[in-house]
Design a protein around this motif. Structure first.
Motif, PDB file in Angstrom:
ATOM      1  N   PHE A 687       0.819  -1.203   0.000  1.00 48.88           N
ATOM      2  CA  PHE A 687       0.000   0.000   0.000  1.00 48.88           C
ATOM      3  C   PHE A 687       0.861   1.265   0.000  1.00 48.88           C
ATOM      4  O   PHE A 687       0.531   2.256  -0.641  1.00 48.88           O
ATOM      5  CB  PHE A 687      -0.959   0.008   1.203  1.00 48.88           C
ATOM      6  CG  PHE A 687      -2.157  -0.892   1.013  1.00 48.88           C
ATOM      7  CD1 PHE A 687      -2.222  -1.773  -0.061  1.00 48.88           C
ATOM      8  CD2 PHE A 687      -3.222  -0.853   1.902  1.00 48.88           C
ATOM      9  CE1 PHE A 687      -3.328  -2.598  -0.236  1.00 48.88           C
ATOM     10  CE2 PHE A 687      -4.336  -1.681   1.734  1.00 48.88           C
ATOM     11  CZ  PHE A 687      -4.384  -2.550   0.669  1.00 48.88           C
ATOM     12  N   ALA A 688       1.963   1.231   0.748  1.00 52.40           N
ATOM     13  CA  ALA A 688       2.828   2.408   0.826  1.00 52.40           C
ATOM     14  C   ALA A 688       3.345   2.757  -0.572  1.00 52.40           C
ATOM     15  O   ALA A 688       3.295   3.913  -0.995  1.00 52.40           O
ATOM     16  CB  ALA A 688       3.985   2.147   1.778  1.00 52.40           C
ATOM     17  N   VAL A 689       3.807   1.749  -1.294  1.00 48.90           N
ATOM     18  CA  VAL A 689       4.336   2.010  -2.630  1.00 48.90           C
ATOM     19  C   VAL A 689       3.220   2.481  -3.570  1.00 48.90           C
ATOM     20  O   VAL A 689       3.397   3.395  -4.361  1.00 48.90           O
ATOM     21  CB  VAL A 689       5.062   0.762  -3.182  1.00 48.90           C
ATOM     22  CG1 VAL A 689       5.461   0.969  -4.632  1.00 48.90           C
ATOM     23  CG2 VAL A 689       6.278   0.434  -2.325  1.00 48.90           C
ATOM     24  N   LYS A 690       2.049   1.875  -3.448  1.00 53.37           N
ATOM     25  CA  LYS A 690       0.910   2.303  -4.276  1.00 53.37           C
ATOM     26  C   LYS A 690       0.597   3.785  -4.033  1.00 53.37           C
ATOM     27  O   LYS A 690       0.287   4.526  -4.967  1.00 53.37           O
ATOM     28  CB  LYS A 690      -0.331   1.476  -3.951  1.00 53.37           C
ATOM     29  CG  LYS A 690      -0.449   0.189  -4.766  1.00 53.37           C
ATOM     30  CD  LYS A 690      -1.819  -0.439  -4.529  1.00 53.37           C
ATOM     31  CE  LYS A 690      -1.946  -1.779  -5.218  1.00 53.37           C
ATOM     32  NZ  LYS A 690      -1.848  -1.698  -6.675  1.00 53.37           N
ATOM     33  N   CYS A 691       0.668   4.197  -2.775  1.00 47.99           N
ATOM     34  CA  CYS A 691       0.352   5.597  -2.447  1.00 47.99           C
ATOM     35  C   CYS A 691       1.382   6.539  -3.064  1.00 47.99           C
ATOM     36  O   CYS A 691       1.027   7.611  -3.554  1.00 47.99           O
ATOM     37  CB  CYS A 691       0.302   5.794  -0.935  1.00 47.99           C
ATOM     38  SG  CYS A 691      -1.199   5.122  -0.229  1.00 47.99           S
ATOM     39  N   ILE A 692       2.644   6.145  -3.025  1.00 49.95           N
ATOM     40  CA  ILE A 692       3.662   7.025  -3.620  1.00 49.95           C
ATOM     41  C   ILE A 692       3.442   7.121  -5.129  1.00 49.95           C
ATOM     42  O   ILE A 692       3.520   8.205  -5.710  1.00 49.95           O
ATOM     43  CB  ILE A 692       5.072   6.520  -3.292  1.00 49.95           C
ATOM     44  CG1 ILE A 692       5.263   6.604  -1.784  1.00 49.95           C
ATOM     45  CG2 ILE A 692       6.124   7.363  -4.015  1.00 49.95           C
ATOM     46  CD1 ILE A 692       6.547   6.064  -1.298  1.00 49.95           C
ATOM     47  N   LYS A 693       3.093   6.001  -5.742  1.00 51.92           N
ATOM     48  CA  LYS A 693       2.835   6.039  -7.182  1.00 51.92           C
ATOM     49  C   LYS A 693       1.637   6.938  -7.486  1.00 51.92           C
ATOM     50  O   LYS A 693       1.615   7.644  -8.488  1.00 51.92           O
ATOM     51  CB  LYS A 693       2.594   4.626  -7.721  1.00 51.92           C
ATOM     52  CG  LYS A 693       3.876   3.804  -7.750  1.00 51.92           C
ATOM     53  CD  LYS A 693       3.658   2.451  -8.385  1.00 51.92           C
ATOM     54  CE  LYS A 693       4.989   1.727  -8.547  1.00 51.92           C
ATOM     55  NZ  LYS A 693       4.786   0.296  -8.853  1.00 51.92           N
ATOM     56  N   PHE A 694       0.666   6.885  -6.610  1.00 48.30           N
ATOM     57  CA  PHE A 694      -0.517   7.757  -6.744  1.00 48.30           C
ATOM     58  C   PHE A 694      -0.080   9.227  -6.698  1.00 48.30           C
ATOM     59  O   PHE A 694      -0.488  10.049  -7.521  1.00 48.30           O
ATOM     60  CB  PHE A 694      -1.483   7.421  -5.605  1.00 48.30           C
ATOM     61  CG  PHE A 694      -2.717   8.282  -5.525  1.00 48.30           C
ATOM     62  CD1 PHE A 694      -3.869   7.931  -6.216  1.00 48.30           C
ATOM     63  CD2 PHE A 694      -2.743   9.429  -4.735  1.00 48.30           C
ATOM     64  CE1 PHE A 694      -5.022   8.714  -6.119  1.00 48.30           C
ATOM     65  CE2 PHE A 694      -3.884  10.213  -4.636  1.00 48.30           C
ATOM     66  CZ  PHE A 694      -5.025   9.847  -5.337  1.00 48.30           C
ATOM     67  N   ILE A 695       0.767   9.536  -5.741  1.00 49.82           N
ATOM     68  CA  ILE A 695       1.241  10.918  -5.583  1.00 49.82           C
ATOM     69  C   ILE A 695       2.086  11.332  -6.799  1.00 49.82           C
ATOM     70  O   ILE A 695       1.953  12.444  -7.321  1.00 49.82           O
ATOM     71  CB  ILE A 695       2.036  11.062  -4.261  1.00 49.82           C
ATOM     72  CG1 ILE A 695       1.077  10.925  -3.073  1.00 49.82           C
ATOM     73  CG2 ILE A 695       2.781  12.391  -4.202  1.00 49.82           C
ATOM     74  CD1 ILE A 695       1.750  10.794  -1.725  1.00 49.82           C
ATOM     75  N   GLU A 696       2.915  10.409  -7.256  1.00 53.06           N
ATOM     76  CA  GLU A 696       3.747  10.690  -8.446  1.00 53.06           C
ATOM     77  C   GLU A 696       2.858  11.006  -9.647  1.00 53.06           C
ATOM     78  O   GLU A 696       3.099  11.943 -10.396  1.00 53.06           O
ATOM     79  CB  GLU A 696       4.623   9.473  -8.791  1.00 53.06           C
ATOM     80  CG  GLU A 696       5.828   9.296  -7.873  1.00 53.06           C
ATOM     81  CD  GLU A 696       6.591   8.004  -8.169  1.00 53.06           C
ATOM     82  OE1 GLU A 696       6.033   7.120  -8.861  1.00 53.06           O
ATOM     83  OE2 GLU A 696       7.736   7.875  -7.696  1.00 53.06           O
ATOM     84  N   GLN A 697       1.824  10.185  -9.802  1.00 56.72           N
ATOM     85  CA  GLN A 697       0.912  10.330 -10.925  1.00 56.72           C
ATOM     86  C   GLN A 697       0.300  11.725 -10.979  1.00 56.72           C
ATOM     87  O   GLN A 697       0.280  12.375 -12.009  1.00 56.72           O
ATOM     88  CB  GLN A 697      -0.204   9.303 -10.760  1.00 56.72           C
ATOM     89  CG  GLN A 697      -1.013   9.082 -11.982  1.00 56.72           C
ATOM     90  CD  GLN A 697      -0.672   7.728 -12.572  1.00 56.72           C
ATOM     91  OE1 GLN A 697      -0.784   6.721 -11.896  1.00 56.72           O
ATOM     92  NE2 GLN A 697      -0.245   7.698 -13.792  1.00 56.72           N
ATOM     93  N   TRP A 698      -0.196  12.161  -9.840  1.00 55.39           N
ATOM     94  CA  TRP A 698      -0.826  13.486  -9.789  1.00 55.39           C
ATOM     95  C   TRP A 698       0.179  14.600 -10.040  1.00 55.39           C
ATOM     96  O   TRP A 698      -0.132  15.619 -10.636  1.00 55.39           O
ATOM     97  CB  TRP A 698      -1.525  13.704  -8.443  1.00 55.39           C
ATOM     98  CG  TRP A 698      -2.872  13.083  -8.422  1.00 55.39           C
ATOM     99  CD1 TRP A 698      -3.184  11.864  -7.922  1.00 55.39           C
ATOM    100  CD2 TRP A 698      -4.082  13.618  -8.957  1.00 55.39           C
ATOM    101  NE1 TRP A 698      -4.512  11.599  -8.101  1.00 55.39           N
ATOM    102  CE2 TRP A 698      -5.097  12.673  -8.733  1.00 55.39           C
ATOM    103  CE3 TRP A 698      -4.417  14.815  -9.586  1.00 55.39           C
ATOM    104  CZ2 TRP A 698      -6.412  12.875  -9.134  1.00 55.39           C
ATOM    105  CZ3 TRP A 698      -5.729  15.015  -9.978  1.00 55.39           C
ATOM    106  CH2 TRP A 698      -6.713  14.049  -9.755  1.00 55.39           C
TER     107      TRP A 698
END
Ligand code: ATP
Length: 790
Positions: A687-698
């Motif tokens: 989940f932590a990595v998914k969240c960072i990818k989410f932040i990167e995406q935005w």
């Protein structure tokens, strides 16, 4: 209901006879599966037989096929291994042997078989089904039966359950026993860690998995290993030694005092040479490291099942019986699997074929294919592992313009794996050039002191298995002082935020999002990883820390039950946490075989307590001799303002006139668990990595980080191939909660969740996603049967 419809269809038909067996290697949770099959079968009016000693027992017939009574499986949830035995049978691989087995089944009138085993056992089972009509013909020709005798048994129904610690079956996320084995591995590596650190040693640990690296990969993530060797991703021949040395040296240079290397039993290099623990050890010795080897061996199979496996085996066992009852001769044999949080059925043959094609791909050195045949979670976690350990050499660094300042904050009561998630986020940030910034002591910490900490690699060393919260947590919510929070966010130039927390975390995310109009800095992407043992965050079925809590409760109730059994005829009313959410209570009740479960969702009244009493009387009446077991009732702390735990105990005590003793037990804070479970550690990292990818995406939204305080729309996303795909997500979608729903994981915008799915007053979601658990508990505890008889 569906259950009643099934019952109606069944009445008037010949009594259905089902057999259940365990085969191949034993795995924790097999007993829970057998228990579920036996009781569900009996509930639906079937006769259920246990086949002792796997296919060997099927061949021998007679006393190896034992008709099971309700009481025969009492207490099986907490037993390790398989109580009906398992064996490898060469005879069953021959047609002659299978003919014999078919005869034995027909003799008992059985034409349905639930097999819990690995891919070998399931291949055998499917073959058996296909051959069945011709085996029956042969039995008639041989004169063992007449045409008339076999007429009702022209077809065999097979349902597969995957019992295997390797987690090697394609199409299902986890197999019965895999998480228990993983838990055992992590416990052992945690022990080894302590001594390794003391002596500044390197440890090479071999785990099971001949063709599957699941255990090694997950253990690698959960124990913070430096390097792993798995069969699906063979290491380059002659070159892996250098890479291994580099990684270990690099981590030592960053301050690590020990090294952990996990080697799967079936590890190989790309020339198909085995990579053994000794090989690895020799390389590390060349580096000058004091290196020891530990081969975990059969401890991995042993012990009682963890909460996840008891749950999985129970739900799958129930579904296996339903599948049998719904099958027609044309239905392909189903395999019961799981995707994320959802029990699914899939064609057995296809899964087995796919599984075997992994081994074939490895043999033909097609490792890309081998790994692509594993499920998405496996691939994702493998890449995460690489990103956070092997590739922390600068090779994954993003261009300077894409490097972000990412804040991490803990909110609310501590739940397990907060540190593991923070560690994974930190390591992933560092290897990509982002700056991970810990906000110390929750939002009130920030408001009062402004204390933040730029996290370094060595700061999170050891955090993979550390309970509590190292950066400090606090119950206060963001609304306490949004202005000050905005001031500090601006000051540290945050580009994104990860909140770890329960309902307070959820509320804080909403408040920050609502604060966007006043404080433009809050337009950064913000996510919440639900982390609470109550599992009461709206919109999701899974919270970090829940698995650890359930394991703690399973252990607690097992211990209590044992004490209750020793004292004979004792009942414990166990009070569990969860606030206004009955999830923990329902789940615990289901996997500990509770006689009754009291939750805020189902109101307690005098007649339900009366029913409990009758059920207890009934239980004790059948519980003679060796079979005496303690009884457990589970009550959620907020189940009722009138019927307190004490009052329920007293009511039962008073009405049973001393026929059994009643006690209360409150595990309290022990439910937070000390060390996070292996599953929580793995989910934390994912989940932590998914969240960072989410932040990167935005942040990739065509704007330079730090400057994009304007209203944002995400115009495109990157798909798995790195291609830009158009999307129309709006600003509101950039403040979201990572949610598990059935078989999917998604980021759900907080605005919509708050509006549509939240019961603010009761601090939980509108939807009760676990009602099924209570229904199944009622079947398996005998409550349904009791009601039917009344
Ligand atoms: P594990 O994953 O623990 O090894 P498994 O089910 O794959 O479990 P196997 O030893 O392969 O374990 O199979 C167990 C038994 O299933 C065998 O001893 C044999 O009786 C039966 N079996 C396996 N493969 C076949 C087959 N192709 N045809 C018929 N029977 C089979």
């Amino acid at each position: 209901s569906a259950i009643n419809m099934l019952k109606q269809t069944l009445s008037g038909q010949k009594k259905k006879k089902i057999a259940v067996m365990t085969s191949g290697g034993d795995s924790p949770g097999m007993n829970a599966a057998v228990r579920a099959v036996v009781r569900t079968g009996i509930h639906f009016g079937c006769d259920v037989f246990a086949v002792y000693e796997g296919y060997e027992g099927l061949l021998r017939g007679g006393e190896y096929l034992k008709k099971m009574a309700w009481e025969d499986v009492r207490g099986w949830l907490s037993e390790g291994g398989t109580l009906i035995g398992t064996a490898r049978s060469m005879e069953f691989k021959k047609r002659e042997g299978r003919k014999q087995a078919a005869g034995n089944l027909i003799e008992q009138g059985i034409d349905a078989l639930v097999v819990c085993g690995g891919d070998g056992s399931l291949t055998g089972a499917d073959l058996f089904r296909h051959e069945w009509p011709s085996l029956v013909e042969d039995l008639v020709k041989d004169g063992r039966f007449t045409e008339e005798q076999v007429t009702p048994y022209r077809n065999l129904k097979i349902v597969g359950l995957v019992g295997s610690i390797d987690n090697d079956m394609s199409g299902t996320d986890s197999t019965i026993g895999a998480y228990s084995a993983l838990e055992r591995i992590c416990e052992m590596v945690d022990y080894i860690d302590a001594t390794a650190k003391s002596h500044s040693r390197a440890f090479v640990v071999e785990v099971m998995g001949r063709h599957c690296g699941w255990l090694a990969l997950m253990a690698g993530i959960a124990t913070g290993a430096d390097y792993i060797f798995i069969p699906e991703r063979a290491v380059p021949h002659g070159q892996w030694q250098d890479e291994l040395k580099e990684v270990c040296q690099r981590h030592r240079a960053k301050g690590r005092r020990n090294n952990t290397i996990i080697v799967a039993e079936g590890a190989i290099d790309d020339q198909l040479n085995p990579v053994t623990c000794e090989d690895v050890k020799n390389v590390l010795i060349e580096l000058g490291l004091d290196t020891k080897v530990t081969i975990l061996g059969h401890v991995q199979r042993g012990g009682t099942a963890v909460a996840h496996d008891r749950w999985l085996a129970t739900l799958q066992g129930v579904d296996a019986v339903k599948a049998i009852l719904e099958m027609t001769p044309e239905t392909p044999s189903p395999l019961i699997g799981i995707l994320e949080n959802k029990i699914i059925r899939m064609p057995l043959v296809e899964s087995v074929k796919l599984t075997q094609s992994v081994a074939a791909a490895i043999e033909s050195k097609n490792f890309d294919k081998a790994i692509s045949l594993r499920d998405t979670e496996f691939i994702e976690l493998y890449e995460n592992f690489l990103s956070t350990t092997v590739k922390d050499d600068g090779s994954e660094m993003l261009p300077v313009t894409e490097r972000l300042n990412i804040g991490i904050v803990h909110v609310g009561a501590p739940s397990a794996a907060l540190n593991a998630a923070t560690r994974a986020a930190t390591l992933y940030c560092l290897s990509h050039g982002h700056t991970p910034i810990a906000i110390m002591n929750g939002f009130s910490g920030l408001i009062q002191t402004g204390e933040v900490k730029k996290m370094e690699w060595i700061d999170v060393e050891n955090w993979h298995n550390l309970g509590g919260s190292e950066i400090g947590t606090n119950r206060s919510v963001a609304a306490e002082d949004l202005g000050t929070i905005a001031y500090y966010f601006q000051k540290i130039k945050l580009d994104g935020l990860i909140i770890l927390g329960g309902f307070e975390g959820f509320k804080s995310l909403k408040q920050l999002r609502d604060g966007r109009s006043q404080h433009p800095i809050f337009n950064i992407p913000m996510t919440l990883i639900p982390s609470t043992i109550s599992n009461n965050v709206p919109g999701t079925e899974y919270s970090l820390g829940v698995d650890t809590c359930l394991n703690a409760l399973v252990k607690y109730t097992d211990d209590i039950k044992q004490s209750a059994s020793a004292t004979r005829r004792r009942v414990f009313v166990v009070e569990v946490q969860g606030g206004h959410s009955g999830y923990i209570a329902s789940f615990t009740g289901l996997i500990t075989g509770a006689v009754s479960i009291y939750t805020p969702e189902d109101k307690i009244n005098l007649s339900s307590i009366q029913e409990d009493l009758t059920l207890l009387e009934e239980n004790f009446r059948h519980d003679q001799g060796e079979n005496r077991n303690g009884k457990i009732l589970i009550r959620n702390e907020q189940a009722s303002s009138v019927y307190s735990t004490e009052l329920i105990a007293n009511l039962i005590s008073e009405s049973c006139h001393g026929r059994f003793g009643v006690r209360t037990a409150i595990p309290g804070h022990a439910q937070q668990g000390g060390v996070p479970s292996s599953k929580d550690r793995v989910v934390a990292s994912r989940f932590a990595v998914k969240c960072i990818k989410f932040i990167e995406q935005w942040n990739k939204n065509n704007q330079a980080p730090g400057t994009n305080t304007d209203s944002k729309i995400l115009r495109f996303k990157f798909d798995a191939q790195g291609e830009k795909v158009p999307t129309i997500e709006h600003e509101d979608d950039s403040a979201a909660v990572i949610c598990v729903n059935g078989s999917s994981i998604s980021f759900k915008p907080i605005a919509g969740l708050w509006e549509n799915e939240t019961n603010v007053e009761l601090r939980k979601g509108q939807e009760v996603h676990w009602t099924e658990y209570n229904k199944i508990s009622d079947i398996l505890s005998g409550r349904m049967k009791l009601r039917d008889e009344v």
